[in-house]
Design a protein around this motif. Structure first.
Motif, PDB file in Angstrom:
ATOM      1  N   TYR A 194     -16.146 -36.929  45.390  1.00 55.14           N
ATOM      2  CA  TYR A 194     -14.911 -37.542  44.989  1.00 55.14           C
ATOM      3  C   TYR A 194     -14.868 -39.026  45.629  1.00 55.14           C
ATOM      4  CZ  TYR A 194     -10.078 -38.995  45.517  1.00 55.14           C
ATOM      5  OH  TYR A 194      -8.942 -39.896  45.625  1.00 55.14           O
ATOM      6  N   LEU A 195     -15.453 -38.982  46.712  1.00 53.90           N
ATOM      7  CA  LEU A 195     -15.454 -40.320  47.369  1.00 53.90           C
ATOM      8  C   LEU A 195     -16.695 -40.975  46.544  1.00 53.90           C
ATOM      9  CD1 LEU A 195     -15.127 -39.968  51.126  1.00 53.90           C
ATOM     10  CD2 LEU A 195     -13.620 -41.102  49.514  1.00 53.90           C
ATOM     11  N   ASP A 196     -17.556 -40.502  46.264  1.00 53.87           N
ATOM     12  CA  ASP A 196     -18.754 -41.174  45.489  1.00 53.87           C
ATOM     13  C   ASP A 196     -18.082 -41.735  44.274  1.00 53.87           C
ATOM     14  OD1 ASP A 196     -20.758 -40.839  46.771  1.00 53.87           O
ATOM     15  OD2 ASP A 196     -22.039 -39.613  45.382  1.00 53.87           O
ATOM     16  N   GLU A 197     -17.476 -41.115  43.584  1.00 57.78           N
ATOM     17  CA  GLU A 197     -16.659 -41.273  42.306  1.00 57.78           C
ATOM     18  C   GLU A 197     -15.591 -42.305  42.484  1.00 57.78           C
ATOM     19  OE1 GLU A 197     -17.342 -40.124  39.552  1.00 57.78           O
ATOM     20  OE2 GLU A 197     -15.869 -41.130  38.187  1.00 57.78           O
ATOM     21  N   GLN A 198     -14.953 -42.307  43.724  1.00 57.18           N
ATOM     22  CA  GLN A 198     -14.086 -43.359  43.819  1.00 57.18           C
ATOM     23  C   GLN A 198     -14.490 -44.768  44.507  1.00 57.18           C
ATOM     24  OE1 GLN A 198     -10.364 -43.027  43.603  1.00 57.18           O
ATOM     25  NE2 GLN A 198     -11.148 -41.941  42.072  1.00 57.18           N
ATOM     26  N   SER A 199     -15.586 -44.638  45.142  1.00 50.10           N
ATOM     27  CA  SER A 199     -15.722 -45.989  45.716  1.00 50.10           C
ATOM     28  C   SER A 199     -16.442 -46.964  44.775  1.00 50.10           C
ATOM     29  CB  SER A 199     -16.902 -45.478  46.942  1.00 50.10           C
ATOM     30  OG  SER A 199     -17.989 -45.027  46.237  1.00 50.10           O
ATOM     31  N   GLY A 200     -16.739 -46.641  43.609  1.00 55.80           N
ATOM     32  CA  GLY A 200     -17.197 -47.607  42.702  1.00 55.80           C
ATOM     33  C   GLY A 200     -18.580 -48.035  42.830  1.00 55.80           C
ATOM     34  N   GLY A 253      -9.943 -34.953  45.717  1.00 61.08           N
ATOM     35  CA  GLY A 253      -8.731 -35.167  44.896  1.00 61.08           C
ATOM     36  C   GLY A 253      -8.884 -34.332  43.612  1.00 61.08           C
ATOM     37  N   PHE A 254      -8.173 -33.348  43.474  1.00 61.88           N
ATOM     38  CA  PHE A 254      -8.264 -32.266  42.427  1.00 61.88           C
ATOM     39  C   PHE A 254      -8.431 -32.702  41.118  1.00 61.88           C
ATOM     40  CE2 PHE A 254      -6.839 -28.314  40.266  1.00 61.88           C
ATOM     41  CZ  PHE A 254      -7.960 -27.975  39.998  1.00 61.88           C
ATOM     42  N   ASN A 255      -7.454 -33.625  40.867  1.00 62.32           N
ATOM     43  CA  ASN A 255      -7.452 -34.204  39.213  1.00 62.32           C
ATOM     44  C   ASN A 255      -8.826 -34.873  38.995  1.00 62.32           C
ATOM     45  OD1 ASN A 255      -5.033 -33.143  38.594  1.00 62.32           O
ATOM     46  ND2 ASN A 255      -3.910 -34.823  39.507  1.00 62.32           N
ATOM     47  N   VAL A 256      -9.291 -35.885  39.938  1.00 62.33           N
ATOM     48  CA  VAL A 256     -10.418 -36.350  39.718  1.00 62.33           C
ATOM     49  C   VAL A 256     -11.577 -35.539  39.621  1.00 62.33           C
ATOM     50  CG1 VAL A 256     -12.077 -38.200  40.731  1.00 62.33           C
ATOM     51  CG2 VAL A 256      -9.443 -38.675  40.505  1.00 62.33           C
ATOM     52  N   SER A 257     -11.682 -34.717  40.657  1.00 68.54           N
ATOM     53  CA  SER A 257     -12.698 -33.727  40.502  1.00 68.54           C
ATOM     54  C   SER A 257     -12.926 -32.991  39.351  1.00 68.54           C
ATOM     55  CB  SER A 257     -12.878 -33.000  41.996  1.00 68.54           C
ATOM     56  OG  SER A 257     -12.832 -33.740  42.891  1.00 68.54           O
ATOM     57  N   LYS A 258     -11.861 -32.366  39.041  1.00 66.17           N
ATOM     58  CA  LYS A 258     -11.548 -31.466  37.961  1.00 66.17           C
ATOM     59  C   LYS A 258     -12.112 -32.432  36.733  1.00 66.17           C
ATOM     60  CE  LYS A 258      -7.554 -30.199  36.204  1.00 66.17           C
ATOM     61  NZ  LYS A 258      -6.052 -29.708  36.441  1.00 66.17           N
ATOM     62  N   GLN A 259     -11.654 -33.402  36.519  1.00 65.71           N
ATOM     63  CA  GLN A 259     -12.309 -34.303  35.305  1.00 65.71           C
ATOM     64  C   GLN A 259     -13.640 -34.566  35.395  1.00 65.71           C
ATOM     65  OE1 GLN A 259     -10.258 -38.001  35.258  1.00 65.71           O
ATOM     66  NE2 GLN A 259      -8.355 -37.162  34.940  1.00 65.71           N
ATOM     67  N   ILE A 260     -14.377 -34.762  36.295  1.00 69.88           N
ATOM     68  CA  ILE A 260     -15.703 -34.723  36.405  1.00 69.88           C
ATOM     69  C   ILE A 260     -16.469 -33.726  36.049  1.00 69.88           C
ATOM     70  CG2 ILE A 260     -17.619 -35.565  38.012  1.00 69.88           C
ATOM     71  CD1 ILE A 260     -15.438 -37.053  39.830  1.00 69.88           C
ATOM     72  N   VAL A 283     -25.136 -32.233  63.734  1.00 69.58           N
ATOM     73  CA  VAL A 283     -23.964 -31.487  63.719  1.00 69.58           C
ATOM     74  C   VAL A 283     -23.254 -32.113  62.597  1.00 69.58           C
ATOM     75  CG1 VAL A 283     -21.705 -30.509  64.688  1.00 69.58           C
ATOM     76  CG2 VAL A 283     -23.902 -30.978  66.135  1.00 69.58           C
ATOM     77  N   TRP A 284     -23.133 -30.769  61.617  1.00 73.50           N
ATOM     78  CA  TRP A 284     -22.177 -31.318  60.386  1.00 73.50           C
ATOM     79  C   TRP A 284     -21.625 -30.273  59.822  1.00 73.50           C
ATOM     80  CZ3 TRP A 284     -23.911 -30.195  55.261  1.00 73.50           C
ATOM     81  CH2 TRP A 284     -25.134 -29.402  55.077  1.00 73.50           C
ATOM     82  N   ILE A 285     -20.723 -30.283  58.935  1.00 79.24           N
ATOM     83  CA  ILE A 285     -20.021 -29.265  58.445  1.00 79.24           C
ATOM     84  C   ILE A 285     -19.818 -29.619  57.085  1.00 79.24           C
ATOM     85  CG2 ILE A 285     -18.672 -28.538  60.655  1.00 79.24           C
ATOM     86  CD1 ILE A 285     -16.321 -30.116  59.348  1.00 79.24           C
ATOM     87  N   GLU A 286     -19.573 -28.629  56.287  1.00 79.31           N
ATOM     88  CA  GLU A 286     -19.185 -28.573  54.617  1.00 79.31           C
ATOM     89  C   GLU A 286     -18.032 -27.810  54.366  1.00 79.31           C
ATOM     90  OE1 GLU A 286     -22.373 -27.929  51.362  1.00 79.31           O
ATOM     91  OE2 GLU A 286     -21.680 -26.246  52.064  1.00 79.31           O
ATOM     92  N   LEU A 287     -17.079 -28.381  53.924  1.00 75.25           N
ATOM     93  CA  LEU A 287     -15.982 -27.871  53.282  1.00 75.25           C
ATOM     94  C   LEU A 287     -16.084 -27.514  52.083  1.00 75.25           C
ATOM     95  CD1 LEU A 287     -12.812 -27.042  54.012  1.00 75.25           C
ATOM     96  CD2 LEU A 287     -12.237 -29.357  53.197  1.00 75.25           C
ATOM     97  N   LYS A 288     -15.797 -26.338  51.821  1.00 74.25           N
ATOM     98  CA  LYS A 288     -15.754 -25.733  50.214  1.00 74.25           C
ATOM     99  C   LYS A 288     -14.404 -25.810  49.827  1.00 74.25           C
ATOM    100  CE  LYS A 288     -20.072 -23.398  50.539  1.00 74.25           C
ATOM    101  NZ  LYS A 288     -20.617 -22.117  50.059  1.00 74.25           N
ATOM    102  N   ILE A 289     -14.075 -26.435  48.563  1.00 75.78           N
ATOM    103  CA  ILE A 289     -12.815 -26.104  48.248  1.00 75.78           C
ATOM    104  C   ILE A 289     -12.392 -25.274  47.202  1.00 75.78           C
ATOM    105  CG2 ILE A 289     -10.842 -27.432  47.526  1.00 75.78           C
ATOM    106  CD1 ILE A 289     -12.439 -29.924  49.103  1.00 75.78           C
ATOM    107  N   ASN A 290     -11.618 -24.163  47.393  1.00 75.82           N
ATOM    108  CA  ASN A 290     -11.578 -23.170  46.536  1.00 75.82           C
ATOM    109  C   ASN A 290     -11.124 -23.311  44.883  1.00 75.82           C
ATOM    110  OD1 ASN A 290     -12.595 -21.331  48.308  1.00 75.82           O
ATOM    111  ND2 ASN A 290     -10.555 -20.617  48.728  1.00 75.82           N
ATOM    112  N   ILE A 291     -10.004 -24.504  44.983  1.00 81.19           N
ATOM    113  CA  ILE A 291      -9.644 -24.580  43.782  1.00 81.19           C
ATOM    114  C   ILE A 291     -10.733 -25.298  42.869  1.00 81.19           C
ATOM    115  CG2 ILE A 291      -7.127 -24.459  43.963  1.00 81.19           C
ATOM    116  CD1 ILE A 291      -7.221 -27.595  44.299  1.00 81.19           C
ATOM    117  N   ALA A 292     -11.479 -26.190  43.575  1.00 82.89           N
ATOM    118  CA  ALA A 292     -12.405 -26.806  42.549  1.00 82.89           C
ATOM    119  C   ALA A 292     -13.474 -25.960  42.179  1.00 82.89           C
ATOM    120  CB  ALA A 292     -13.308 -27.728  43.346  1.00 82.89           C
ATOM    121  N   TYR A 293     -13.780 -24.809  43.105  1.00 82.02           N
ATOM    122  CA  TYR A 293     -14.818 -23.855  42.624  1.00 82.02           C
ATOM    123  C   TYR A 293     -14.322 -23.002  41.457  1.00 82.02           C
ATOM    124  CZ  TYR A 293     -18.665 -24.775  45.842  1.00 82.02           C
ATOM    125  OH  TYR A 293     -19.765 -25.375  46.530  1.00 82.02           O
TER     126      TYR A 293
END
Lengths: 892, 546
Positions: A743-749, A769-776, A850-860
């Motif tokens: 999402y940030l990739d998409e948004q940052s231009g 952002g669900f709407n943007v990710s959804k579109q992509i 040390v890093w984490i990955e958040l997977k967002i269910n609605i997008a999946y």
């Protein structure tokens, strides 16, 4: 007040780290704590190593540490109920944490184990002497230095950006922990009836050191390797503070209660007294002190609480009755009644980060030691090129183009450093302006683009003489908004510059360059401002060259057209809630560079990128980068985004909305499902439903650097799942986190993929952002299906485009996997350690400790529903089809 | 390319019916929207209207009650890939995973009882019931605790190594790199249901003849008259069981000679009665019938009342074991010497572990319910309580290789595991072959034990045979601790998508497969564990030389 001693993580042993300069030679050998070069994490204390040394000395550390932990997490547990208090506490808490940094650095010159003798007397002497030393010591003076020729271990320097410490803290640091009482005794707490100069002296003792003072401290430390307050004493910031403090005490001298409260607040860091401390409001609301004007709450907030603070990024707490924004007759100056709520992030350009400079050990301990003046000049940038300090979280770093030697290593060539004016050091202030008169457009200003109110700029202006150039140039400012109404000129202007850009379309600018007569035609044609999206474009254009705009390749369509085709082919199901026209008519302003991307085969997408050095404030045009969150953005440059601190409402649904997977390097350590609206990831040891404590995750083969980072996490970050399906991240640490998400990739231009966003302490950012990710996701999967159908020989609306594509491109499109789209369903966060191309040692997040990955269910789940739809409603691909697509389906 | 939503105005009754379409069916068969449900409903309503039974059909669907009227209609083939009308009805409103007509039966009150040969069917979805296969009943294992069970097991850390390095004793297996390959053709689930339907249909018929009453539960009433008629069958099966291993070893397991492709193996259909067929079928049928016997006569109390013909222990040969339940009880009551270990079923029967090459991805996932889908899509794992679906697309792996990503893109609808009658079947739903390594299936089909079977698209195979397993366990329990321990590998099934391994393939081991998972069958494993516990630690474990 008491908690920060616990927070340091230092054991209260009988052999404290002590400062001793009388036996410097002894400190050079032996297992010195902190002597090891750190790995770019200067601001994180190496408590680990310190502990190891101590344990070697048989110190009883563990029990104490447990006690520390208990103390540390008290605030965390009580946090979640009241957000304002919560932020307040965490800030205060972090303020305490800051102390770690210098404190753990002190022993590296005099390890207690090396010289346990006669330290106390020295300290006493020293502190006694210190008061008499003349206020200024020239660090460069070469005369009769008793330590001449002594080799010190490399000093660790203060992080001038992020250190929030008071003079008292500095004394504590210098004297060591047992001497805390002495430090406190040195200036006893006055009561309201004490003489004003005593009160001022006391209040000044607890003021926050400013960046310039820290720089001075660092410089002196570099030179002499010791801490000195004396240097600080004649600092210009300190003078200002002194005057401001005197002024306040004078104003309060008739209100003894308020004065007493102020003393209490400063002493107890806002915990003992929570009411207001008011002074009368002036006419313009500002306060003149020492020849400078400033807003009272900012001046006093900076004095005692934050070393950086600006009005626009300040919010008052709920219980404040006389906050500055309330416009009452009295203004509250209680520094703990104002919070910094605005986060800033800088798109990970390491060149703009002072971490980019080699760590201090390398800097100051090079074999052939450089001239000290050189060191100093590298360390303190000249004031004239310093950008305005924006807030405490980020200070836009000296820009590379201002330091030409650094600019050469800039990640990608600056578009304005075009060959035709190579000598421009401020390209943005000259290059666009010279073109403006040519492109001046008579069209009046667009109503939705009102001119920026000037006072907002002056709010920044008070912070120092170092304003950015565009603020000094109202002419420049006006033209940004005039030009917005004229969309096309900019692409012509920057055309030649863009040509030097590495783009995926080598032939991309050819039509333009080969047909120089086109641009004038087009500039007369005002309808062409909609050209890039071609709303009237009906799809029969294969033979028409795309005359509307030179930027369109002949064999591509715009996203809108593609989406219309998708509606024709696949129905409206996945387009619910979207209008046929996206409405994003591109109106380029000169603040953007349009870059053209082709995320899906045959479709060109315009991705505006901020021109380097340009600033957008308060009102974001619709076509700006981050358009999805534009209403939450206060300020946008090519390198930083400042959020207003607001956000949508947090969701109150009580089901699992995501999963957090915790990795160290590329090893998965653990995972936990997120529930509740706010989900915390911290470094502690709490089992809770809305918290993932990384401290609970063991890893037997953990690397030392991971230990360090995990220690630094403490308060961690917070993911907020909002009602609109978006996910916001708030960094609650002092240290930055590095975020990347589709999402940030998409948004940052701009074109660069996998951008890294650095989120400073206390900052927040929308990461999904669900709407943007959804579109992509939808566009990509439908495009995949479209290409597949074309390859199966079926009729699709995109056929005329696909005919011009190579087989290879189509295959690539048809074999797109959901894995490649998973990043739009994920947010990845690395703690403390940056990655990406600016960090050569960590090219990807998989190299972060040390890093984490958040997977967002609605997008999946959304992606799943499209996949299911495609699989069930269209002819499935068989083995032969797969083989035709170039997939190796053989079961070899 | 159907247009959504439909051009024609929707009938409120259609919409009401569309609401009743099962969610799971909409997701797995349709596109996940109500439009698909509407389309299905419209198609079915057309059929019903054509046969003037729309009112009854509507009534039945809305009320969801078996007492509703019949909806006689032709079992037409619907347009598109909806299949026959009755299958479509059942899939939409009753059973999302139905595959064959033999998986359902008409309820007894239905006057248009289903007959696969007749054109006329009853479209009332509530006039059908799912054929519940009786759980395969197995006798308990009797462990003689006085015996020395030999060497302790070598418990390796990595179960995978264990699998590849060691194997069951009675099979002389070559080294692990020489894993033979076969291709499975055929549909064993269909086989199972057809066979059951054939047998059970007869009994039901008998039942009607005998009693003439409709009690709605034919299973419980079929077996009264069976006692004597199966005595001969039992004898036969016992005898054949004894010679079964030898038979298989000599018969089918000759190695494949052509190197390019694995030889094919087609499980026997139910139409021909060849020699082996007869044996297999009879024994299975007898088994089934016997289990019914238990459930009806002893109220589900599982007691071994039929013998399998083998001496349990060297000390107590056949006569004791073959005696009545009473004697058996005495036997088990001899304190400390013999112990009965019964098979226990827990609802969490399957555990899935997903691997990419040698790396385990994600966490182990437990499955409840009778079937479980593993697909390549990206459903999130939110509903952990009723989880019957695992989407491999959901898992991320930082170190994923391009080849793995490619294969993951091919999985699509994936495979489905079924727990039918206590045994486990795998169905391949995707368009690529999957490769299955199941010791149980190999043993049953007479392959070398580590054979990898290629299961082409739409194929099904049985991966765990309860009877075979219990027999093996019983045999092993008479031998050594080690033997029993080895049987745990019968409870593990490996499935690799698209890429095979073994002697015909480049990959010598499953650890090179890009996308694979391992399914653990919890119940049999628990049984093995219980038996091992009963055996106790072998005495030699204390030796200092171990």
């Amino acid at each position: 007040m008491g908690d920060h001693h616990n927070l340091t993580g230092l054991p209260g042993t009988s052999i404290p780290p002590q400062f001793n300069y009388s036996q410097p030679g002894t400190s050079t050998g032996g297992p010195l704590y902190g002597g090891k070069p750190s790995h770019g994490l200067e601001d994180i204390p190496d408590v680990e190593e310190y502990e190891r040394n101590l344990l070697g000395a048989g110190a009883g550390f563990n029990l104490l540490n447990v006690g520390n932990m208990a103390n540390e997490f008290k605030p965390i547990i009580t946090l979640d109920t009241k957000p304002p208090r919560d932020a307040n506490k965490s800030l205060a808490f972090n303020g305490g944490l800051k102390l770690i940094t210098p404190k753990t650095e002190v022993p590296d010159e005099h390890t207690p184990m090396m010289s346990p003798v006669n330290t106390t007397t020295k300290i006493l002497q020293r502190s006694g002497i210190k008061m008499e030393i003349p206020p200024y010591l020239d660090p460069d003076s070469q005369d009769d230095d008793p330590e001449d020729g002594v080799n010190y271990p490399d000093p660790d320097l203060f992080d001038t950006k992020n250190t929030n410490m008071t003079e008292y803290d500095l004394d504590v640091l210098k004297l060591g922990k047992p001497a805390v009482d002495e430090a406190r005794k040195k200036i006893e707490v006055p009561d309201a009836s004490a003489p004003p100069n005593k009160i001022v002296e006391y209040l000044m003792y607890y003021r926050t050191l400013k960046e310039s003072e820290l720089i001075q401290l660092n410089a002196y430390r570099t030179k002499r390797n010791r801490l000195s307050l004396n240097l600080v004493k004649n600092n210009i910031d300190r003078e200002f503070d002194q005057k401001a403090c005197e002024s306040l005490v004078k104003k309060l001298k008739d209100k003894k209660n308020d004065l007493q409260n102020l003393i209490d607040v400063v002493l107890s860091k806002g915990t003992k007294y929570t009411g207001c401390i008011t002074i009368p409001r002036t006419l313009d609301g500002r306060l003149q002190v020492h020849g400078r004007k400033g807003f009272p709450h900012v001046v006093y907030g900076k004095l005692w609480r934050f070393n950086e603070m600006t009005k626009n990024e300040t919010r008052h707490v709920d219980h404040c009755k006389h906050a500055f924004e309330m416009k009452s007759d009295m203004v509250c100056v209680n520094p703990y009644h104002y919070e910094i709520v605005i986060g800033t992030m800088i798109v990970g350009q390491r060149d703009h980060d002072n971490r980019d400079m080699p760590p201090p050990h390398q800097r100051y301990h090079t074999p052939g030691r450089q001239d000290p003046v050189d060191d100093m000049s590298r360390f303190i940038p000249p004031a004239s090129i310093r950008p305005p300090p924006m807030n405490m979280h980020t200070r836009p770093q000296p820009m590379p183009q201002q330091l030409p030697s650094v600019g050469a290593t800039f990640a990608h060539p600056l578009p304005h450093q075009a060959p035709h004016n190579p000598g421009v050091s401020h390209p943005y202030s000259i290059a666009p302006q010279t073109h403006y008169p040519l492109n001046m457009n008579p069209i009046p200003q667009m109503p939705q683009m009102p001119q920026m109110p000037p006072p907002l700029h002056q709010g920044y202006g008070m912070n120092g003489p170092s304003c950015s150039s565009e603020n000094n140039n109202p002419f420049h400012q006006n033209h940004h908004y005039n030009d917005i109404s004229h969309p096309n000129h900019y692409s012509y202007d920057c055309g030649p510059n863009l040509y030097g850009f590495p783009t995926p379309y080598p032939d991309f600018h050819h039509p333009f360059n080969q047909q120089p007569h086109q641009p004038p035609q087009l500039s007369q044609n005002h309808t062409s401002q909609q050209g890039s999206h071609q709303p009237g474009h009906q799809g029969q254009v294969p033979n028409d060259p795309p005359i509307s705009r030179p930027v369109l390749q002949p064999s591509t369509v715009t996203l809108d057209v593609f989406r219309r085709y998708c509606r024709q082919t696949f129905g409206n199901r996945f387009f619910e809630g979207e209008s046929e026209q996206s409405g994003a008519i591109i109106r380029s302003s000169n603040k953007f560079i349009e870059e053209f991307d082709s995320p899906i085969c045959g479709v060109t997408v315009v991705r505006p990128r901020m021109t380097d050095g340009e600033v957008l404030e308060n009102i974001m045009p619709e076509d700006a980068p981050y358009h999805d969150i534009c209403k939450f953005i206060l300020r946008l440059t090519s390198e930083s985004v400042t959020f207003s601190g607001e956000g949508p409402e947090v969701s109150d649904l009580n089901e699992k909305w995501g999963t957090i997977v915790y990795y160290e390097k590329n090893l998965q350590i653990g995972e936990k499902k997120c529930s509740r609206g706010n989900f915390h990831v911290d470094g502690g040891f709490i089992c809770s439903e809305n918290r993932y404590s990384l401290g609970l995750e063991p890893n037997p083969i953990r690397e030392p650097v991971a230990f360090k980072v995990r220690k630094a996490i403490v308060d961690g970050i917070r993911f907020s799942y909002k009602k609109d399906g978006s996910v916001w991240l708030q960094n609650r640490m002092k240290y930055p986190v590095f975020v990347t998400s589709g999402y940030l990739d998409e948004q940052s231009g701009g074109l660069k993929k996998d951008k890294v966003h650095k989120v400073y302490g206390c900052a927040s950012i929308k990461t999904f952002g669900f709407n943007v990710s959804k579109q992509i996701i939808r566009d990509a999967l439908l495009s995949k299906q479209m290409a597949t159908m074309y390859l199966q020989g079926k009729l699709t609306p995109m056929n005329y485009i696909y005919e011009k594509k190579t087989q290879e491109e189509l295959r690539r499109e048809a074999t797109r996997t959901t894995d490649s789209l998973a990043k739009y369903c994920c947010v990845r966060v690395s703690f403390c350690k940056g990655f990406g191309e600016a960090y050569p040692e960590r090219p990807s997040i998989h190299d972060c400790p040390v890093w984490i990955e958040l997977k967002i269910n609605i997008a999946y789940d959304f992606m799943d529903s499209i996949c299911q739809y495609i699989t069930n409603c269209f002819e499935p691909l068989g083995m032969e089809d797969f083989a035709k697509l170039g997939i190796n389906v053989s079961d070899d | 390319m159907d247009d959504f939503p439909s051009p024609e105005p929707t009938d409120p009754r259609l919409e009401a019916m569309a609401q009743k379409v099962l969610e799971e069916t909409i997701i797995t068969e349709g596109d996940g929207t109500i439009y698909w449900a509407l389309k299905v409903t419209r198609l079915l309503s057309r059929v019903a209207k054509k046969h003037q039974c729309f009112e009854a059909f509507y009534d039945a669907v809305i009320k969801g009650d078996p007492k509703t009227r019949c909806c006689p209609a032709h079992n037409e083939k619907l347009i598109g890939n909806f299949g026959r009308a009755i299958m479509c009805v059942l899939r939409a409103f009753r059973f999302p995973v139905i595959r064959y007509e033999s998986q359902v039966k008409s309820i007894l009150t239905c006057r248009h009882a289903f007959n696969s040969h007749s054109r006329n069917v009853c479209l009332n979805p509530y006039h059908y019931r799912w054929v519940e296969l009786p759980t395969c009943q197995v006798p308990p294992i009797i462990v003689n605790k006085e015996l020395d069970y030999g060497e302790p097991p070598i418990r390796t850390e990595d179960a995978l190594d264990d699998w590849n390095q060691k194997d069951l004793k009675e099979e002389q297996v070559v080294a692990s790199w020489d894993v033979p390959n076969v291709t499975m053709r055929g549909d064993e689930i269909k086989l199972l249901y057809d066979r059951y339907a054939a047998e059970n249909g007869d009994f039901q018929y008998m039942n009607y003849g005998n009693f003439g009453s409709f009690d709605g539960s034919p299973c419980s009433s079929t077996t009264m008259s069976l006692g004597s008629s199966f005595a001969s069958l039992l004898q036969q099966s016992n005898r054949q069981d004894d010679e079964e291993p030898g038979y298989y070893r000599s018969g089918l397991s000759s190695p494949a000679s052509h190197a390019a492709s694995p030889r094919e193996f087609i499980p026997n259909g139910n139409d021909t009665i060849s020699l082996d067929q007869e044996m297999m079928d009879d024994s299975e049928v007898s088994d089934i019938m016997h289990s019914e016997n238990f459930s009806s006569e002893n109220n589900g109390n599982r007691k071994p009342t039929y013998a399998d013909g083998r001496p349990i222990t060297p000390i107590e040969p056949r006569p004791l074991y073959r005696s009545s339940a009473l004697e058996l009880g005495d036997l088990s009551r001899q304190a400390g010497i013999y112990e009965c270990v019964e098979y226990e079923e827990s609802p969490s029967w399957l555990k899935l572990i997903y691997y990419e090459e040698g790396t385990m991805i994600g966490e182990k996932a437990d499955v409840e319910g009778h079937h479980c889908l593993i697909d390549g899509f990206t459903a999130s794992r939110t509903d952990s309580e009723t989880r019957s679906r695992f989407s491999l697309g959901w898992y991320n792996n930082p170190n994923r290789s391009p080849q793995t990503a490619e294969v993951r893109g091919l999985i699509g609808k994936g495979v489905r595991f079924y727990l039918l009658a206590g045994e486990v079947y795998v169905e391949n739903l995707c368009n690529i072959p999957v490769f299955v390594q199941s010791i149980g299936a190999n043993m049953k089909n007479g392959f070398q034990l580590n054979t990898v079977s290629k299961l082409p698209p739409t194929g099904t195979m049985k991966v765990f045979d309860m009877r075979l397993f219990s027999k093996q366990l019983r045999t092993a329990a008479e031998k050594t601790y080690q033997d029993v321990y080895c049987l745990s590998r019968m409870c593990t099934v490996r499935v690799s998508f698209c890429k095979g391994w073994g002697e015909h393939y480049r990959r010598s081991t499953v650890l090179r497969s890009p996308v694979w998972f391992q399914a653990h069958l919890n119940n049999p494993m628990h049984w093995v564990d219980s038996v091992l516990t009963c055996m106790g630690a072998p005495p030699r474990i204390c030796s200092s030389r171990t």
